[in-house]
Design a protein around this motif. Structure first.
Motif, PDB file in Angstrom:
ATOM      1  N   ILE A 100       0.720  -1.145  -0.052  1.00 26.31           N
ATOM      2  CA  ILE A 100       0.144   0.069   0.104  1.00 26.31           C
ATOM      3  C   ILE A 100       0.820   1.254   0.031  1.00 26.31           C
ATOM      4  N   HIS A 101       0.845   2.091  -1.084  1.00 27.82           N
ATOM      5  CA  HIS A 101       1.615   3.398  -1.333  1.00 27.82           C
ATOM      6  C   HIS A 101       0.530   4.511  -0.904  1.00 27.82           C
ATOM      7  N   THR A 102       1.304   5.449  -0.429  1.00 26.21           N
ATOM      8  CA  THR A 102       0.889   6.718  -0.127  1.00 26.21           C
ATOM      9  C   THR A 102       1.230   7.519  -1.211  1.00 26.21           C
ATOM     10  N   VAL A 103       0.127   8.197  -1.768  1.00 28.55           N
ATOM     11  CA  VAL A 103       0.291   9.236  -2.959  1.00 28.55           C
ATOM     12  C   VAL A 103      -0.022  10.608  -2.201  1.00 28.55           C
ATOM     13  N   ARG A 104       1.072  11.282  -1.745  1.00 21.35           N
ATOM     14  CA  ARG A 104       0.847  12.576  -1.007  1.00 21.35           C
ATOM     15  C   ARG A 104      -0.026  13.510  -1.426  1.00 21.35           C
ATOM     16  N   GLY A 105      -0.850  13.698  -0.637  1.00 19.61           N
ATOM     17  CA  GLY A 105      -2.087  15.086  -0.778  1.00 19.61           C
ATOM     18  C   GLY A 105      -3.181  14.461  -1.749  1.00 19.61           C
ATOM     19  N   VAL A 106      -3.199  13.144  -2.186  1.00 19.08           N
ATOM     20  CA  VAL A 106      -4.214  12.557  -2.945  1.00 19.08           C
ATOM     21  C   VAL A 106      -5.036  11.173  -2.219  1.00 19.08           C
ATOM     22  N   GLY A 107      -4.021  10.343  -2.120  1.00 19.20           N
ATOM     23  CA  GLY A 107      -4.715   9.256  -1.608  1.00 19.20           C
ATOM     24  C   GLY A 107      -3.809   8.007  -1.441  1.00 19.20           C
ATOM     25  N   TYR A 108      -4.357   6.664  -1.875  1.00 14.41           N
ATOM     26  CA  TYR A 108      -3.385   5.492  -1.585  1.00 14.41           C
ATOM     27  C   TYR A 108      -3.706   4.629  -2.810  1.00 14.41           C
ATOM     28  N   VAL A 109      -2.794   3.800  -3.110  1.00 15.56           N
ATOM     29  CA  VAL A 109      -2.610   2.737  -4.259  1.00 15.56           C
ATOM     30  C   VAL A 109      -2.062   1.533  -4.006  1.00 15.56           C
ATOM     31  N   LEU A 110      -2.571   0.382  -4.303  1.00 13.28           N
ATOM     32  CA  LEU A 110      -2.046  -0.905  -4.077  1.00 13.28           C
ATOM     33  C   LEU A 110      -1.237  -1.436  -5.120  1.00 13.28           C
ATOM     34  N   ARG A 111       0.036  -1.686  -5.205  1.00 13.72           N
ATOM     35  CA  ARG A 111       0.862  -2.140  -6.055  1.00 13.72           C
ATOM     36  C   ARG A 111       1.914  -2.779  -5.807  1.00 13.72           C
TER      37      ARG A 111
END
Length: 242
Positions: A229-240
């Motif tokens: 689970i990665h944080t995209v700062r200021g946007v949200g989260y993504v699973l990769r």
């Protein structure tokens, strides 16, 4: 039939005010003043949802939650807490609570979280297939399992594995991970996740989502393996993977 709520709060003013507000909202409320009474009442009446204060004399709210979970009782639990540190919130999730509200709280937030818990607890056998169609995600050949980033999930049985290791997740953790798996590789904005999981966006000041993501990472991550689970700062989260 109105939903039944078991409320345990030792502060009489808060207990009476919340009982009155919940009753006006259409719930059938049983209010008790301590954890021992809450545990006995939960076993006796099997409410639809529990609202438990953390700080109660004798048996506290977290002990009530742990005892019920140890007995296999999966009734949704909303924790009321005056403790604001992340470690305190994690302790509540670790005890088996599904969600929490920090005191002082707005009663509308309590209503919103209860609606979300009850909605998620309601049986919906066709939901996994519908959600997969909406997101465009493809299920595994078995028609039941979802697979992404080295994870395998059976939404109907509510089981998930990373490799050969099965993960023990709370209701909210499972639903958050399912949303990420169904949208693997897609950055999900904070507001979209709040809407899908809680049915309510608690605004930019809320740390609710960050706490759940952090706790989910603790259960997912393995030494030497890539974070999922990665944080995209200021946007949200993504699973990769990687």
């Amino acid at each position: 039939m109105p939903h039944t709520v078991l409320l345990a709060e030792d502060d009489r003013a808060i207990r009476n005010a919340l009982e009155r507000a919940l009753t006006l909202e259409g719930y059938r409320v049983t209010a008790v003043a301590d954890g021992a009474e809450a545990l006995a009442q939960a076993r006796r009446s099997r409410p639809d949802v529990l609202v438990l204060d953390v700080m109660m004399p004798g048996i506290d709210g977290l002990q009530v939650c742990r005892a019920l979970r140890a007995e296999g009782d999966r009734t949704p639990v909303l924790i009321l807490t005056a403790l604001v540190e992340t470690a305190d919130r994690i302790a509540g999730l670790d005890a088996g609570a599904d969600d929490y509200v920090v005191k002082p709280f707005d009663v509308e937030e309590v209503f919103a979280r209860l609606r979300a818990l009850l909605r998620r607890a309601a049986p919906a056998p066709a939901e996994p297939e519908r959600a997969a169609q909406e997101s465009g995600a493809a299920a595994a050949p078995s028609g039941r399992h979802l697979e992404a980033a080295g994870l395998r999930m059976d939404p109907q049985a509510r089981r998930v594995w990373r490799g050969d290791r099965e993960l023990e997740l709370t209701r909210t953790e499972f639903e958050l991970l399912e949303l990420l798996i169904r949208n693997a590789g897609v950055v999900l904005e904070h507001s979209a996740v709040y809407d899908r999981i809680w049915g309510y966006d608690f605004g930019p000041g809320s740390k609710n989502l960050a706490v759940y993501v952090g706790y989910l990472r603790r259960k997912l991550d393995e030494p030497g393996a890539p974070q999922l689970i990665h944080t995209v700062r200021g946007v949200g989260y993504v699973l990769r993977e990687g």
